[in-house]
Design a protein around this motif. Structure first.
Motif, PDB file in Angstrom:
ATOM      1  N   MET A   1       2.341   0.262  -0.958  1.00  7.32           N
ATOM      2  CA  MET A   1       2.826  -0.078  -1.519  1.00  7.32           C
ATOM      3  C   MET A   1       4.154  -0.729  -1.086  1.00  7.32           C
ATOM      4  O   MET A   1       5.185  -0.111  -0.439  1.00  7.32           O
ATOM      5  CB  MET A   1       2.886  -0.107  -2.863  1.00  7.32           C
ATOM      6  CG  MET A   1       3.833  -0.454  -4.075  1.00  7.32           C
ATOM      7  SD  MET A   1       4.221   0.794  -5.445  1.00  7.32           S
ATOM      8  CE  MET A   1       3.376   1.213  -6.050  1.00  7.32           C
ATOM      9  N   LYS A   2       4.329  -2.451  -1.778  1.00 10.88           N
ATOM     10  CA  LYS A   2       5.267  -3.386  -1.190  1.00 10.88           C
ATOM     11  C   LYS A   2       6.860  -2.792  -1.667  1.00 10.88           C
ATOM     12  O   LYS A   2       7.112  -1.803  -2.901  1.00 10.88           O
ATOM     13  CB  LYS A   2       5.342  -4.286  -1.206  1.00 10.88           C
ATOM     14  CG  LYS A   2       4.464  -4.979  -0.397  1.00 10.88           C
ATOM     15  CD  LYS A   2       4.614  -6.677  -0.878  1.00 10.88           C
ATOM     16  CE  LYS A   2       3.271  -7.251   1.076  1.00 10.88           C
ATOM     17  NZ  LYS A   2       1.671  -7.014  -0.273  1.00 10.88           N
ATOM     18  N   ALA A   3       8.163  -2.533  -0.596  1.00 12.55           N
ATOM     19  CA  ALA A   3       8.937  -2.488  -2.003  1.00 12.55           C
ATOM     20  C   ALA A   3       9.296  -3.265  -3.222  1.00 12.55           C
ATOM     21  O   ALA A   3      10.486  -2.723  -4.227  1.00 12.55           O
ATOM     22  CB  ALA A   3      10.245  -2.830  -0.480  1.00 12.55           C
ATOM     23  N   THR A   4       9.052  -4.269  -3.392  1.00  7.75           N
ATOM     24  CA  THR A   4       9.083  -5.344  -4.193  1.00  7.75           C
ATOM     25  C   THR A   4       8.167  -4.843  -5.221  1.00  7.75           C
ATOM     26  O   THR A   4       9.092  -4.685  -6.331  1.00  7.75           O
ATOM     27  CB  THR A   4       8.915  -6.862  -3.647  1.00  7.75           C
ATOM     28  OG1 THR A   4       7.933  -6.613  -3.280  1.00  7.75           O
ATOM     29  CG2 THR A   4       9.489  -7.380  -2.659  1.00  7.75           C
ATOM     30  N   GLN A   5       6.577  -4.490  -4.918  1.00 11.78           N
ATOM     31  CA  GLN A   5       6.376  -3.419  -6.696  1.00 11.78           C
ATOM     32  C   GLN A   5       6.910  -2.467  -6.783  1.00 11.78           C
ATOM     33  O   GLN A   5       7.230  -2.014  -8.075  1.00 11.78           O
ATOM     34  CB  GLN A   5       5.267  -3.511  -5.326  1.00 11.78           C
ATOM     35  CG  GLN A   5       4.279  -3.123  -6.755  1.00 11.78           C
ATOM     36  CD  GLN A   5       4.280  -3.714  -7.800  1.00 11.78           C
ATOM     37  OE1 GLN A   5       3.104  -4.555  -7.328  1.00 11.78           O
ATOM     38  NE2 GLN A   5       3.859  -3.535  -9.354  1.00 11.78           N
ATOM     39  N   LYS A   6       7.545  -1.644  -5.540  1.00  8.98           N
ATOM     40  CA  LYS A   6       8.251  -0.740  -6.441  1.00  8.98           C
ATOM     41  C   LYS A   6       9.264  -0.371  -7.233  1.00  8.98           C
ATOM     42  O   LYS A   6       9.816  -0.272  -7.535  1.00  8.98           O
ATOM     43  CB  LYS A   6       9.314   0.642  -5.050  1.00  8.98           C
ATOM     44  CG  LYS A   6       7.326   0.678  -3.946  1.00  8.98           C
ATOM     45  CD  LYS A   6       7.607   1.855  -3.120  1.00  8.98           C
ATOM     46  CE  LYS A   6       7.054   2.131  -2.206  1.00  8.98           C
ATOM     47  NZ  LYS A   6       7.725   3.140  -0.757  1.00  8.98           N
ATOM     48  N   LEU A   7      10.287  -1.513  -6.668  1.00  5.44           N
ATOM     49  CA  LEU A   7      11.155  -1.925  -7.316  1.00  5.44           C
ATOM     50  C   LEU A   7      11.228  -2.791  -8.831  1.00  5.44           C
ATOM     51  O   LEU A   7      11.732  -1.960 -10.162  1.00  5.44           O
ATOM     52  CB  LEU A   7      11.952  -3.416  -6.892  1.00  5.44           C
ATOM     53  CG  LEU A   7      13.666  -3.313  -7.061  1.00  5.44           C
ATOM     54  CD1 LEU A   7      14.224  -1.971  -7.025  1.00  5.44           C
ATOM     55  CD2 LEU A   7      14.416  -4.305  -6.102  1.00  5.44           C
ATOM     56  N   HIS A   8       9.650  -3.497  -9.447  1.00  2.00           N
ATOM     57  CA  HIS A   8       9.707  -3.918 -10.421  1.00  2.00           C
ATOM     58  C   HIS A   8       8.941  -2.628 -11.086  1.00  2.00           C
ATOM     59  O   HIS A   8       8.870  -3.128 -11.993  1.00  2.00           O
ATOM     60  CB  HIS A   8       8.109  -4.890  -9.966  1.00  2.00           C
ATOM     61  CG  HIS A   8       7.474  -5.206 -10.657  1.00  2.00           C
ATOM     62  ND1 HIS A   8       6.421  -4.494 -11.625  1.00  2.00           N
ATOM     63  CD2 HIS A   8       8.198  -6.892 -12.108  1.00  2.00           C
ATOM     64  CE1 HIS A   8       5.744  -5.136 -12.826  1.00  2.00           C
ATOM     65  NE2 HIS A   8       6.612  -6.438 -12.877  1.00  2.00           N
TER      66      HIS A   8
END
Length: 361
Positions: free
Chosen positions: A1-8
């Motif tokens: 999972m991309k870091a951007t998705q984790k932050l979202h």
């Protein structure tokens, strides 16, 4: 999972701090939405100056506007609205699915009005009406003169992105203006859920302003300390009786937005202000290069503490080092307004020059 998705997924919205016709024509914004969990967009005069001055993609629209007698600010707003309507359409499903809490785009009133309350209020209403776009936020600076215009805009049904905030104190004043506008709507029997707002606190400019003026151990720590202090104020306001009363009446929270989150120091991490400012119910709007860097090698640790963590201790250390954070916040706000005015004049000059060349051609 991309870091951007984790932050979202933890509850922080990722917005991109850029817009250009190239981004729209080549499908880049759609890619950011699809692949990097981007859910909104901000713009400012500098961004539009770069987009228009360095591209011929606006030539047809400029020529058409000039042929109809448009010039100056009128021509710029027509160009900007073309881009932002397209962007707003891309974010509209997000706006609808979050019931107006996310999926927004921002357009700024003329920076020349930063210290003029009545004209700012009038212009905010004009732009909002001309766009006729529910997921548009009108950017109004959180200056002393801008605050009454923010309250008035909210009261009149205009959603607002409060810009040029640099401290917890300035943020609290912007939050007060938002709640004041909501209270006026409530007293008038108007729906509170028809408007929304974000409050944008600029981060990296703190560290740029203190480069070489503080011990090495404090370098690149002032912006984050200010953010922690502001986040504490944000949590306190959301827990206040005043806000809870408005929320029960249908009001949407004014979300805290981290702006100016591209790293200025080449020796520092290129994702410094993303990994350090992770917090639910907030927004981080970042330049494209910062977004791509975070998607590539992003990570974050502890979330921002609701009690401000070590912010007070760090700010005390900066004061001992000779940095008056209260005075600097006011200076940064003035400097920011001046910078946007300079970019605005450059922008209008670029459009005028391009229009003249196109007429001759």
């Amino acid at each position: 999972m991309k870091a951007t998705q984790k932050l979202h997924d933890l509850g922080q919205s990722l917005w991109v701090d850029n817009i250009s016709r190239q981004m729209l024509d080549e499908g880049l914004l759609e890619k950011y939405i699809r692949d990097y969990s981007v859910t909104g967009l901000t713009s400012n005069p500098t961004i539009f100056d770069h987009a228009i001055a360095k591209s011929h993609r606006y030539d047809e629209s400029i020529a058409a506007g000039v042929s109809r007698g448009l010039e100056g600010e009128a021509l710029f707003f027509e160009l900007a609205m073309e881009d932002l309507r397209r962007a707003a359409d891309l974010f509209r499903p997000i706006y609808d699915s979050t019931k107006g809490l996310d999926g927004q785009v921002s357009l700024e009133v003329s920076p020349l009005l930063a210290y003029e309350t009545d004209r700012t209020l009038k212009e905010a209403k004009r732009i909002y009406g001309a766009m006729d776009c529910p997921n548009l936020l009108i950017k109004i600076p959180g200056t002393k003169e801008g605050l009454p215009a923010i309250a008035g805009s909210i009261a009149d049904g205009v959603s607002v992105n409060v810009t040029l905030l640099f401290s917890a104190h300035q943020y609290a004043a912007a939050a007060d203006a938002y709640m004041n506008g909501l209270e006026r709507r409530k007293a008038a029997g108007l729906p509170l859920d028809a408007v929304s707002s974000v409050a944008s606190i600029f981060i990296s400019r703190w560290d740029k302003a203190t480069t070489g003026k503080v011990p090495a151990r404090l370098q690149n720590k002032l912006g984050i300390a200010v953010a922690k202090q502001a986040y504490r104020a944000y949590c306190e306001i959301l827990a206040s009786d005043r806000w809870r009363s408005l929320e029960k009446s249908g009001a949407k929270p004014q979300r805290l937005l981290w702006a100016s989150t591209g790293t200025k120091d080449p020796k520092a991490s290129d994702i410094l202000y993303v990994r350090s400012l992770a917090a639910p119910k907030t927004i981080n709007t970042m330049p494209e290069e910062t977004l791509l860097a975070f998607a590539d090698h992003g990570e974050f640790g502890e979330l921002l503490p609701a009690d401000g963590g070590d912010a007070a201790t760090l700010l005390a250390e900066f004061r001992e080092a000779g940095i008056d954070d209260h005075a600097l916040a006011e200076q940064l706000q003035r400097d920011g307004a001046d910078s946007f005015i300079a970019s605005w004049k450059d922008l209008l000059r670029s459009i005028a020059e391009r229009g003249t060349l196109l007429q001759r051609a």
